[in-house]
Scaffold this motif. Structure first.
Motif, PDB file in Angstrom:
ATOM      1  N   ILE A   1       0.867  -1.164   0.000  1.00  0.00           N
ATOM      2  CA  ILE A   1       0.000   0.000   0.000  1.00  0.00           C
ATOM      3  C   ILE A   1       0.910   1.221   0.000  1.00  0.00           C
ATOM      4  O   ILE A   1       1.754   1.364   0.889  1.00  0.00           O
ATOM      5  CB  ILE A   1      -0.918   0.018   1.238  1.00  0.00           C
TER       6      ILE A   1
ATOM      7  N   TRP B   1      -3.245   0.216  -3.194  1.00  0.00           N
ATOM      8  CA  TRP B   1      -2.688  -1.116  -3.024  1.00  0.00           C
ATOM      9  C   TRP B   1      -2.158  -1.540  -4.378  1.00  0.00           C
ATOM     10  O   TRP B   1      -2.876  -1.527  -5.376  1.00  0.00           O
ATOM     11  CB  TRP B   1      -3.758  -2.080  -2.534  1.00  0.00           C
TER      12      TRP B   1
ATOM     13  N   VAL C   1      -6.028  -6.493   3.776  1.00  0.00           N
ATOM     14  CA  VAL C   1      -5.806  -5.384   2.839  1.00  0.00           C
ATOM     15  C   VAL C   1      -7.151  -4.923   2.262  1.00  0.00           C
ATOM     16  O   VAL C   1      -7.415  -3.722   2.191  1.00  0.00           O
ATOM     17  CB  VAL C   1      -4.838  -5.789   1.704  1.00  0.00           C
TER      18      VAL C   1
ATOM     19  N   VAL D   1      -6.837   2.056   2.265  1.00  0.00           N
ATOM     20  CA  VAL D   1      -6.796   1.737   0.840  1.00  0.00           C
ATOM     21  C   VAL D   1      -7.950   2.428   0.111  1.00  0.00           C
ATOM     22  O   VAL D   1      -9.107   2.291   0.488  1.00  0.00           O
ATOM     23  CB  VAL D   1      -6.847   0.213   0.605  1.00  0.00           C
TER      24      VAL D   1
END
Length: 105
Positions: free
Chosen positions: A6, A12, A34, A40
């Motif tokens: 990231i 990402w 994630v 993100v």
């Protein structure tokens, strides 16, 4: 870039290779932590020819809502198909960017 990461802009970044391509796109996966990380904002799938397929994380999360969860913490596998604009078989917003071109300020 040996592992997905990231960056400071909340993107990402995942390299996907030509050998991962199949009739449905490029087969890949993502770690569940994630996928759920609030930092993100976008996913960038970087191809071997240095084009990046960018997908807003909200659309990625929605497309993977029913995807399999594996014991190793990964979601998928799923396919990213820049030819028809789908991810895991669902239409998503995609931006294709050539990373070898210099950006204009």
């Amino acid at each position: 870039m040996p592992r997905a990461q990231i960056n400071k802009n909340g993107v990402w970044i995942r390299r996907i290779h030509d050998s991962w391509e199949n009739i449905s796109g490029y087969r890949t996966d993502i770690r569940e932590n994630v996928l759920n990380d609030p930092r993100v904002k976008k996913a960038a799938y970087v191809l071997d020819d240095n084009r990046a397929i960018l997908v807003p994380i909200e659309e990625l999360r929605e497309a993977l809502r029913d995807a399999g969860r594996r014991a190793n913490g990964c979601v998928g596998p799923y396919n990213v198909n820049p030819h028809n604009g789908t991810l895991n078989g669902r239409k998503v917003t995609m931006e294709i960017r050539d990373l070898t071109e210099k950006t204009k300020d």
